[in-house]
Scaffold this active site. Structure first.
Site, PDB file in Angstrom:
ATOM      1  N   ALA A 271       6.518 -19.906  62.610  1.00 57.74           N
ATOM      2  CA  ALA A 271       6.899 -19.039  63.737  1.00 57.74           C
ATOM      3  C   ALA A 271       5.895 -17.891  63.890  1.00 57.74           C
ATOM      4  CB  ALA A 271       8.305 -18.492  63.522  1.00 57.74           C
TER       5      ALA A 271
ATOM      6  N   GLY B 283       4.567 -19.725  66.489  1.00 54.83           N
ATOM      7  CA  GLY B 283       4.115 -21.024  66.944  1.00 54.83           C
ATOM      8  C   GLY B 283       2.723 -21.102  67.533  1.00 54.83           C
ATOM      9  N   ASN B 284       1.991 -20.001  67.587  1.00 59.61           N
ATOM     10  CA  ASN B 284       0.638 -20.054  68.147  1.00 59.61           C
ATOM     11  C   ASN B 284      -0.253 -21.028  67.392  1.00 59.61           C
ATOM     12  OD1 ASN B 284       0.944 -18.279  70.279  1.00 59.61           O
ATOM     13  ND2 ASN B 284       0.319 -16.483  69.113  1.00 59.61           N
ATOM     14  N   LYS B 285      -0.210 -20.955  66.072  1.00 53.68           N
ATOM     15  CA  LYS B 285      -1.082 -21.828  65.276  1.00 53.68           C
ATOM     16  C   LYS B 285      -0.585 -23.278  65.310  1.00 53.68           C
ATOM     17  CE  LYS B 285      -2.227 -17.941  62.299  1.00 53.68           C
ATOM     18  NZ  LYS B 285      -1.280 -17.030  62.988  1.00 53.68           N
TER      19      LYS B 285
ATOM     20  N   ASP C 193      12.492 -23.877  53.920  1.00 51.27           N
ATOM     21  CA  ASP C 193      11.464 -23.184  53.156  1.00 51.27           C
ATOM     22  C   ASP C 193      10.436 -24.207  52.673  1.00 51.27           C
ATOM     23  OD1 ASP C 193       9.933 -21.747  51.372  1.00 51.27           O
ATOM     24  OD2 ASP C 193      11.631 -20.730  50.443  1.00 51.27           O
TER      25      ASP C 193
ATOM     26  N   CYS D   2      -3.231 -11.684  57.401  1.00 49.14           N
ATOM     27  CA  CYS D   2      -3.657 -10.595  58.277  1.00 49.14           C
ATOM     28  C   CYS D   2      -3.585  -9.303  57.475  1.00 49.14           C
ATOM     29  CB  CYS D   2      -2.812 -10.524  59.548  1.00 49.14           C
ATOM     30  SG  CYS D   2      -1.049 -10.724  59.276  1.00 49.14           S
TER      31      CYS D   2
END
Length: 506
Positions: free
Chosen positions: A239, A241-243, A298, A423
Site C-alpha cells: 500500500a 500501490g504506486n510500486k 503479513d 525513504c
C-alpha cells in the site's frame, strides 16, 4: 455525520501532531468515514482556511449558529461553497440546515473575498490558494508516471499535456513561468511538469492513464526490472500501490502478450484498511487481473515453500522505515480557524495584546520543539526521541525488522532478483542493512550477492548518486551498487522531493 466529526478531530489536533497528514488519516483506528474522502476534505479545507475564515467571520456565522464549532464551520462551509457535491449530509440533517440557511450570504462573502484578492474567477482564486498552500513544494516539479498499461508518453503529450511547452532541463520546470514539461532521462515513462495543475479534474488521472509518483519512488520497480523469465513477482509491503502498479506496467512492456499466461504479482499489505486503498489503485491502473492482493496478510508470515509462490522469481521490498527522507506534498497546510467573537464589519476585535502574542509565540515554539523530538515512521507510528540514544534504539529496531524481511525474501526457492529500498536518510536502515544481509547465513547459503552497478538497468546505472562507502563498512563495490537520492539536488538535475536509498540483489 462521522465524516465531519472525524475531519474536525484531525484538524483540531493538527497543531500538536507529528507525522504526515496521510499517515494520520489512513492510519486512523476505528474510523467510519472513507479514508480517501476524509483525507481530501481535511486537506482542501486547510488549504482554503484563510479565505473561509474571512467568509465565516464576515457573516458572523458562529454568533448566529451556536451549535457550530469553528472547525465544523470551516469544514461545512468548504463543502457548501466549494465541493462539487455539496455537504455530504442528508437534506434534513440539522448541521446541514444551519449552514444552508446562510448560503446566500456565505456565497456573497466568498465573491467579495475573491474580488479583494483580484481573482476574476473562482478558478483563478483556486490557483492562488493552491500556490499559497504549496509552500516548499512550489520549488519542485510535479512528477507524473505514464501508466504503460493504459497509455503512452506520446499519447499524453498530444492530449493531457498538449498545452505544455517542452523544457530543455528540469530546472526550467520551476524557474520559468507558464506550463512546462520535461521527459525524465533516467526512468522510462516519467514526466516532470510545472506545479499548479489540478489533477482531480483530469481524465487521464481519474482513468488511471497517468499516476502521480515521485521520481525516487519509481526507482525500486525500475531497478527490479521484472521480465517474463523471472516468473511471478512479490511486492512485500504494497500500500498504497504506486510500486505495485509500476511493476505491472513494466511487466506489460517487456511482454506485449500480457494476457497469455501472464505473470502474477502478489501484493501483501498487513493493514486491511490500507489494503483497500491498494485494491482501488490496482483497479484504476488496470492491473487487477494480474495482481493478487493479500488483504491483512503479513509478508513475514508467508511460507516461501508454499505452492502459490513456487514460480516467484523477483521481489520488491520497500518496508516500514523511519520516514526521515519524506518531504513535500503530504505536509499539512497552515490552518486558519474563524474567531467566534469576530465582528462581521471589521473581521476581528482588533490587534491582540503583546502578552497574548507572546503566549501564542511560546505555544508555537513549544509545539515546534515537541515535533523535533518525535520520530514518525512512514506508517504513522510515533516514537518520542529524547536523546541520541533513543534515536539509535529506534533505528536499530527498524533495521532489525528490515533485515528480517530481506532474509525472508532470500528464502524463496526460485527468487533471482530482489530490490530493497527505504525513504530514510539514516545509514543504519540502508547500507548497513545491505551489508548485514549479505553477511547472513541464508544469503551465503543461497549465493545472494549485490547487483553491481554495471549490471543495473541503464537509467539506474547512469544515476550519479551512489551509496556511502563508510556506511557500507568500506566496501566500495556495495556502496557503488547502492542508489541514493536527496531532496533538491538541482546540481544533478533531478529535482527530487524525497530521499531514498535503493539496492538490488541477484
Amino acid at each position: 455525520m462521522s465524516l465531519y466529526h472525524e475531519a474536525a478531530e484531525i484538524l483540531s489536533s493538527s497543531s500538536n501532531s507529528s507525522g504526515s497528514l496521510k499517515s494520520r488519516v489512513f492510519g486512523k483506528k476505528n474510523g467510519k468515514a472513507p479514508p480517501g474522502q476524509l483525507y481530501a476534505l481535511v486537506l482542501e479545507s486547510a488549504k482554503w482556511s484563510l479565505v473561509l475564515k474571512e467568509v465565516i467571520e464576515k457573516t458572523e456565522l458562529l454568533k448566529l449558529e451556536r451549535k457550530l464549532t469553528p472547525t465544523l464551520a470551516l469544514l461545512l462551509v468548504h463543502d457548501l461553497l466549494l465541493a462539487k457535491k455539496g455537504i455530504a449530509l442528508p437534506q434534513s440533517h440539522g448541521l446541514r440546515a444551519c449552514i444552508e440557511r446562510h448560503k446566500g450570504r456565505l456565497s456573497s462573502e466568498l465573491t467579495l473575498a475573491r474580488l479583494r484578492r483580484k481573482a476574476p474567477t473562482i478558478d483563478a482564486l483556486r490557483e492562488q490558494v493552491e500556490r499559497a498552500a504549496a509552500g516548499e513544494e512550489a520549488n519542485y516539479p510535479r512528477w507524473v508516471r505514464v501508466n504503460a498499461l493504459k497509455s503512452s508518453v506520446e499519447e499524453q503529450l498530444e492530449t493531457t499535456f498538449s498545452k505544455h511547452t517542452r523544457a530543455e532541463s528540469i530546472q526550467d520546470i520551476v524557474t520559468k513561468s507558464g506550463r512546462h514539461i520535461y521527459i525524465d532521462p533516467h526512468v522510462p515513462n516519467l514526466l516532470a511538469i510545472s506545479a499548479g495543475m489540478e489533477f482531480a479534474k483530469v481524465e487521464a488521472y481519474t482513468s488511471g492513464k497517468i499516476i502521480l509518483q515521485d521520481k525516487a519512488s519509481c526507482f525500486p520497480a525500475y531497478l527490479l526490472d521484472p521480465r517474463s523469465e523471472d516468473g511471478d513477482v512479490i511486492d512485500a509491503c504494497s500500500a498504497p500501490g504506486n510500486k505495485t502498479t509500476h511493476l505491472a506496467a513494466i511487466i506489460h512492456q517487456h511482454r506485449p502478450g500480457f494476457e497469455d499466461a501472464p505473470q502474477t504479482i502478489y501484493a501483501f499489505e498487513k493493514d486491511s484498511r490500507r489494503a483497500q486503498t491498494l485494491e482501488k489503485m490496482v483497479k484504476i491502473a488496470g492491473s487487477k487481473d494480474v495482481t493478487r492482493i493479500g488483504f491483512g496478510q503479513d509478508f513475514l508470515q508467508v511460507d516461501p515453500m508454499a505452492e502459490n509462490y513456487k514460480d516467484v522469481g523477483a521481489l520488491l521490498l520497500d518496508p516500514s522505515c523511519s520516514g526521515s527522507g519524506i518531504v513535500g506534498r503530504d505536509s499539512m497546510p497552515e490552518l486558519h480557524l474563524p474567531d467566534p467573537l469576530a465582528d462581521g464589519r471589521g473581521g476581528g476585535k482588533g490587534k491582540p495584546s503583546a502578552a497574548n502574542a507572546n503566549k501564542k509565540k511560546r505555544s508555537h515554539d513549544e509545539i515546534e520543539q515537541g515535533a523535533q523530538n518525535v520520530l514518525v515512521d512512514d506508517d504513522g507510528n510515533e516514537t518520542v526521541v529524547k536523546s541520541e540514544k533513543d534515536l539509535e534504539a529506534r533505528l536499530e529496531a527498524l533495521s532489525a525488522f528490515q533485515l528480517t524481511l530481506l532474509q525472508h525474501a532470500f528464502r524463496f526457492p526460485r527468487a533471482k532478483k530482489i530490490t530493497y529500498s527505504t525513504c530514510s536518510i539514516h545509514s543504519q536502515e540502508n547500507e548497513r542493512v545491505v551489508i548485514r544481509a549479505l553477511a547472513s547465513d541464508i544469503a551465503k547459503a543461497k549465493g545472494w550477492r549485490i547487483l553491481r552497478r554495471e549490471d543495473q538497468v541503464s537509467g539506474m546505472r547512469d544515476w550519479p548518486v551512489r551509496g556511502v562507502v563508510e556506511a557500507a563498512e568500506g566496501d566500495e563495490i556495495v556502496a557503488d551498487a547502492c542508489i541514493r537520492s536527496y531532496k533538491g539536488g538541482w546540481q544533478r538535475g533531478d529535482g527530487l522531493l524525497c530521499c531514498r536509498v535503493c539496492a538490488g540483489f541477484d
